[in-house]
Scaffold this motif. Structure first.
Motif, short mmCIF file in Angstrom:
data_model
loop_
_atom_site.label_atom_id
_atom_site.label_comp_id
_atom_site.label_asym_id
_atom_site.label_seq_id
_atom_site.Cartn_x
_atom_site.Cartn_y
_atom_site.Cartn_z
N ALA A 188 0.79 -1.18 0.10
CA ALA A 188 0.07 -0.14 -0.04
C ALA A 188 0.81 1.09 0.10
O ALA A 188 0.63 2.25 -0.54
CB ALA A 188 -1.08 -0.02 1.33
N ILE A 189 2.01 1.40 0.63
CA ILE A 189 2.83 2.38 0.65
C ILE A 189 3.47 2.74 -0.81
O ILE A 189 3.69 3.82 -1.36
CB ILE A 189 3.95 2.30 1.69
N LEU A 190 3.96 1.59 -1.43
CA LEU A 190 4.44 1.83 -2.86
C LEU A 190 3.52 2.12 -3.48
O LEU A 190 3.70 2.97 -4.42
CB LEU A 190 4.85 0.27 -3.32
N LEU A 191 2.20 1.80 -3.38
CA LEU A 191 0.90 2.22 -4.17
C LEU A 191 0.60 3.78 -4.08
O LEU A 191 0.52 4.67 -5.04
CB LEU A 191 -0.22 1.36 -3.98
N ALA A 192 0.85 4.26 -2.79
CA ALA A 192 0.80 5.49 -2.60
C ALA A 192 1.87 6.55 -3.17
O ALA A 192 1.55 7.54 -3.54
CB ALA A 192 0.46 5.69 -0.95
N MET A 193 2.86 5.91 -2.80
CA MET A 193 4.09 6.41 -3.35
C MET A 193 4.06 6.68 -5.09
O MET A 193 4.36 7.89 -5.46
CB MET A 193 5.46 5.72 -3.01
N LYS A 215 12.02 8.36 -2.26
CA LYS A 215 11.46 7.94 -3.67
C LYS A 215 11.45 6.54 -4.00
O LYS A 215 12.38 5.78 -3.33
CB LYS A 215 12.05 8.83 -4.70
N MET A 216 10.63 6.23 -4.72
CA MET A 216 10.54 4.82 -5.40
C MET A 216 11.79 4.47 -6.23
O MET A 216 11.81 5.51 -7.29
CB MET A 216 9.37 4.32 -5.77
N GLN A 256 4.59 9.25 6.77
CA GLN A 256 3.84 9.71 5.68
C GLN A 256 3.35 11.24 5.97
O GLN A 256 2.78 11.42 7.10
CB GLN A 256 2.64 8.75 5.36
N ILE A 257 3.45 11.99 5.02
CA ILE A 257 3.15 13.48 5.27
C ILE A 257 1.77 13.41 4.43
O ILE A 257 1.24 13.10 3.48
CB ILE A 257 3.93 14.28 4.41
N LYS A 258 0.67 13.71 5.35
CA LYS A 258 -0.68 13.98 5.15
C LYS A 258 -1.03 15.31 5.74
O LYS A 258 -0.48 15.96 6.70
CB LYS A 258 -1.33 13.01 6.22
N ASP A 282 1.33 7.00 -6.77
CA ASP A 282 0.20 7.95 -6.86
C ASP A 282 0.61 9.40 -6.33
O ASP A 282 -0.24 10.37 -6.53
CB ASP A 282 -1.28 7.52 -6.18
N GLY A 283 1.83 9.54 -5.86
CA GLY A 283 2.25 10.91 -5.46
C GLY A 283 2.36 11.36 -4.10
O GLY A 283 2.69 12.57 -3.69
N ASP A 284 1.73 10.52 -3.17
CA ASP A 284 2.00 10.73 -1.49
C ASP A 284 3.47 10.75 -1.35
O ASP A 284 4.33 10.20 -1.76
CB ASP A 284 1.41 9.69 -0.66
N LYS A 285 3.96 11.85 -0.28
CA LYS A 285 5.15 12.07 0.09
C LYS A 285 5.59 11.28 1.33
O LYS A 285 4.69 11.11 2.45
CB LYS A 285 5.26 13.55 0.44
N PHE A 286 6.58 10.80 1.49
CA PHE A 286 7.12 9.89 2.62
C PHE A 286 8.40 10.35 3.11
O PHE A 286 9.28 10.69 2.14
CB PHE A 286 7.20 8.45 2.38
#
Length: 99
Positions: free
Chosen positions: A9-14, A74-75, A31-33, A16-20
């Protein structure tokens, strides 16, 4: 190497543009929300970043200088390839949808 549904799920969120962020000593991640109501940052703990970094699926955007500071990750291309291989399975998508 098997990873948890949270790691996937973290890789998918990454993707999709989520910042970690991962701490320079590689012992804690988040995770920055942003809270849409208060417009304040609402970080979430993301300990699954640690095994992802060890496996080479994610990497620091810039090399950490201080062990106590958090740095953006980053991935990697290896992470993208692993994600493409493992999201083809319907069972994996069901696990993520339950989260």
């Amino acid at each position: 190497m098997p990873f948890s549904a949270t790691s996937l799920a973290i890789l998918l969120a990454m993707r999709d543009g989520d910042k970690f962020l991962l701490r320079g000593d590689r012992s804690h991640g988040c995770q920055i929300k942003y809270n849409p109501v208060t417009k304040q940052r609402d970080d979430r703990t993301a300990l699954s970043l640690i095994p992802l970094e060890r496996a080479g699926l994610i990497a620091f955007e810039s090399e950490p200088v201080t062990s106590g500071r958090y740095y953006s990750v980053k991935m990697t291309t290896k992470g993208m390839a692993w994600l493409d291989e493992n999201t083809q399975c319907d069972k994996t998508k069901e696990l993520i949808d339950k989260k």
